[in-house]
Design a protein around this motif. Structure first.
Motif, PDB file in Angstrom:
ATOM      1  N   LYS A   7      24.841  30.930  39.199  1.00 22.11           N
ATOM      2  CA  LYS A   7      25.533  32.139  38.759  1.00 22.11           C
ATOM      3  C   LYS A   7      26.831  32.263  39.545  1.00 22.11           C
ATOM      4  N   ASN A  49      30.314  36.793  42.020  1.00 23.81           N
ATOM      5  CA  ASN A  49      30.309  38.217  41.711  1.00 23.81           C
ATOM      6  C   ASN A  49      28.994  38.655  41.079  1.00 23.81           C
ATOM      7  N   ARG A  50      28.435  37.820  40.224  1.00 25.88           N
ATOM      8  CA  ARG A  50      27.144  38.169  39.627  1.00 25.88           C
ATOM      9  C   ARG A  50      26.047  38.160  40.702  1.00 25.88           C
ATOM     10  N   TYR A  51      26.121  37.198  41.618  1.00 24.17           N
ATOM     11  CA  TYR A  51      25.156  37.155  42.709  1.00 24.17           C
ATOM     12  C   TYR A  51      25.268  38.404  43.575  1.00 24.17           C
ATOM     13  N   THR A  70      26.396  41.347  42.684  1.00 22.76           N
ATOM     14  CA  THR A  70      25.859  42.473  41.917  1.00 22.76           C
ATOM     15  C   THR A  70      24.337  42.477  41.937  1.00 22.76           C
ATOM     16  N   ASP A  71      23.726  41.311  41.778  1.00 19.73           N
ATOM     17  CA  ASP A  71      22.267  41.220  41.818  1.00 19.73           C
ATOM     18  C   ASP A  71      21.726  41.684  43.178  1.00 19.73           C
ATOM     19  N   PHE A 105      22.169  46.566  33.516  1.00 19.39           N
ATOM     20  CA  PHE A 105      21.265  45.488  33.931  1.00 19.39           C
ATOM     21  C   PHE A 105      19.790  45.864  33.863  1.00 19.39           C
TER      22      PHE A 105
END
Length: 280
Positions: free
Chosen positions: A216, A219-221, A223-224, A263
């Motif tokens: 991923k 930035n997605r990491y 956010t997670d 999400f």
């Protein structure tokens, strides 16, 4: 040393993977195998932790030393062995599985998968526990034996690369270390540039490498990680949504609510009602 053990076919037939025959050889220069096509109806995984050995594949002799491994699929021709003067220290397992993992698919397609792995990734201890349970086998150990094999395969998936892979173990360590720091400090004011500095790469190369290794974008990491912290705070504290947004790294509570709904499929307050301490 020549240690090996066979396991009986498990009583439960729905395991996603299960070891059949496993062992550990060291200071055993006589170790050599040559199996004809169709002889072994299981996957065959070998990991070398010291010493030297070899594999023959499609007429090529491939050297195998510390941090190298090979995986043969069911029914493949196999020829490999230890170096006589520097015998390898090798952990191995024959197993059955229907898992759609990339390394298994690669072995199936090429009739032999050869790779480098991180010897410090904890694989030795997993093999040791699997061997210990196998030699003192009881039916109640079956779930753990299956789980250990699954953990070995997933650990390899995350800590290995093809023999001629484009991403070295050093690079993988660098990116994973950066990911660990981002996870621990996810409430910080991160940008792609500040995340990239953790590894010493440019933003462009960091983005490409992170996506390859972690599956991923950075930035997605991030956010997670922030959402995971926010969910914990929602279910375990009485903090307001605004306070949780701040502690999880979201600059504005309105943006936090928007991202959380996107999400999780519900706003934070509804999540708290559904999964908070009183709900459980």
């Amino acid at each position: 040393m020549n240690k090996q053990c066979y396991l009986p076919t498990p009583a439960y037939t729905k395991y996603v993977c299960y070891p059949e025959f496993l062992g550990h050889y060291s200071n055993f220069p006589q170790h050599a195998e040559r199996r004809s096509e169709g002889l072994l109806n299981s996957y065959n995984l070998h990991l070398i932790f010291a010493g030297e050995g070899y594999v023959f594949h499609e007429g090529e002799r491939i050297s195998m030393g510390r941090g190298k491994g090979f995986l043969f699929p069911r029914g493949a021709y196999q020829q490999y062995g230890s170096d006589l003067s520097q015998p390898w220290d090798v952990r191995w397992v024959h197993f059955g599985t229907g898992l759609p993992l990339p390394l298994l698919e690669e072995a199936d397609q090429s009739r032999g998968y050869f790779f480098s792995f991180d010897p410090e990734a904890g694989l030795e201890s997993l093999f040791e526990e699997m061997y210990r349970l196998g030699t003192s086998y009881e039916t109640r150990y079956e779930p753990r034996l299956s789980a250990l094999l699954y953990e070995i395969l997933i650990t390899l998936l995350q800590n290995s690369e093809p023999q001629h892979g484009a991403v070295s173990q050093e690079v993988r360590h660098s990116i994973r270390n950066a990911a660990n720091i981002i996870h621990r400090e996810c409430a910080g004011a991160w940008t792609l540039e500040t995340m990239a500095r953790l590894s010493g790469y440019s933003s462009y190369h960091f983005l490409r490498l992170f996506r390859t290794i972690m599956g991923k974008t950075p930035n997605r990491y991030l956010t997670d990680c922030r959402l995971a912290r926010a969910k914990l705070l929602l279910v375990s504290t009485g903090f307001s949504v605004a306070e949780i947004a701040q502690q999880a790294g979201f600059a504005q509570s309105s943006y936090f609510i928007k991202v959380f709904r996107q999400f999780e499929g519900m706003p934070p307050n509804q999540y708290r009602l559904a999964f908070g301490t009183t709900a459980n």
